[in-house]
Design an enzyme around this catalytic site. Sequence first.
Site, PDB file in Angstrom:
ATOM      1  N   CYS A  18      23.404  68.287  71.810  1.00 20.05           N
ATOM      2  CA  CYS A  18      24.024  69.122  72.848  1.00 20.05           C
ATOM      3  C   CYS A  18      25.520  68.874  73.019  1.00 20.05           C
ATOM      4  O   CYS A  18      26.265  69.801  73.355  1.00 20.05           O
ATOM      5  CB  CYS A  18      23.285  68.935  74.163  1.00 20.05           C
TER       6      CYS A  18
ATOM      7  N   ASP B 187      24.154  66.776  80.035  1.00 20.73           N
ATOM      8  CA  ASP B 187      22.706  66.529  80.058  1.00 20.73           C
ATOM      9  C   ASP B 187      22.304  65.077  80.321  1.00 20.73           C
ATOM     10  O   ASP B 187      21.351  64.572  79.714  1.00 20.73           O
ATOM     11  CB  ASP B 187      22.083  67.000  78.735  1.00 20.73           C
TER      12      ASP B 187
ATOM     13  N   LYS C   9      21.761  75.022  81.536  1.00 16.98           N
ATOM     14  CA  LYS C   9      21.902  75.630  80.216  1.00 16.98           C
ATOM     15  C   LYS C   9      20.566  75.624  79.467  1.00 16.98           C
ATOM     16  O   LYS C   9      19.959  74.571  79.274  1.00 16.98           O
ATOM     17  CB  LYS C   9      22.981  74.909  79.403  1.00 16.98           C
TER      18      LYS C   9
HETATM   19  N1  TIU Z   1      20.852  67.404  75.446  1.00 11.95           N
HETATM   20  C1  TIU Z   1      20.435  67.347  74.183  1.00 11.95           C
HETATM   21  O1  TIU Z   1      21.099  66.782  73.330  1.00 11.95           O
HETATM   22  N2  TIU Z   1      19.175  67.892  73.914  1.00 11.95           N
HETATM   23  C2  TIU Z   1      18.352  67.452  72.907  1.00 11.95           C
HETATM   24  O2  TIU Z   1      17.277  67.973  72.719  1.00 11.95           O
HETATM   25  N3  TIU Z   1      18.785  66.359  72.190  1.00 11.95           N
HETATM   26  C3  TIU Z   1      18.097  65.701  71.228  1.00 11.95           C
HETATM   27  O3  TIU Z   1      18.685  64.821  70.604  1.00 11.95           O
HETATM   28  N4  TIU Z   1      16.824  65.985  71.008  1.00 11.95           N
END
Ligand code: TIU
Length: 235
Positions: free
Chosen positions: A166, A28, A133
């Site tokens: 994530c 991400d 995802k």
């Molecule tokens: N990619 C991921 O970690 N999504 C989140 O929403 N992370 C947060 O720390 N909010």
Amino acid sequence: MSANSLQISAQPYPFRCDLAHTALVIIDMQRDFLEPGGFGASLGNDVSGVRAILPTLQILLAAWRQASGLVIHTRESHLPDLADCPPAKRLRGEAPLRIGDRGPMGRILVRGEPGNQIVPELAPIDGEWQIEKPGKGAFHATDLQARLQAAGITHLLFTGVTTEVCVQTSMREANDRGYECLLVTDATESYFPQFRDATIAMVVAQGGIVGWAAASNAVLAALPAGSTSGRSNAV
Ligand code: TIU
């Protein structure tokens, strides 16, 4: 040891893998989480700190590509009609902009929008996987497990953001599915550095209950110098 065997100095003990059966997973690293006006910022986070891992990740990615290792990029994203976004996720919290709302980088966390793109520094190239995802974990509601099995991948190196959300969720999902997992400690970041550190500590505790952790230098040191000895072709 075959030419493809790697031994990475790691906690709680050395991580052994075969380059041809190991993937670098970049979780991400999209504008939604790294730039103002995205999903991360809408949740109330200061997103400036997480960009600090970009140079480290660029070096690691370049070396992994040079070694012909498989690279897997993920993006947290939802379909434009939000059919894959549970109301519990969309409505959680008191954010001024929710998933699907229009922000300065397009619709928040929606597939294909400008904010959903991986940052240019780490842009995927041909042959690298891109996994969309809808959840925090990379295995939830994706074809990742089937693709990894088809490709014979057994070991995963985890990087990206955020460590305790994530990245950790994906690593735990992978661990439960039988993959040997290593977290690259300086190639992952959180909006809360203490959560990054706590995640690293809990992953390696109890003899590696979730897996291993190592700095990127340890991964680089384990790669064959100047090697292109990973997979013989893209899967
Ligand atoms: N990619 C991921 O970690 N999504 C989140 O929403 N992370 C947060 O720390 N909010």
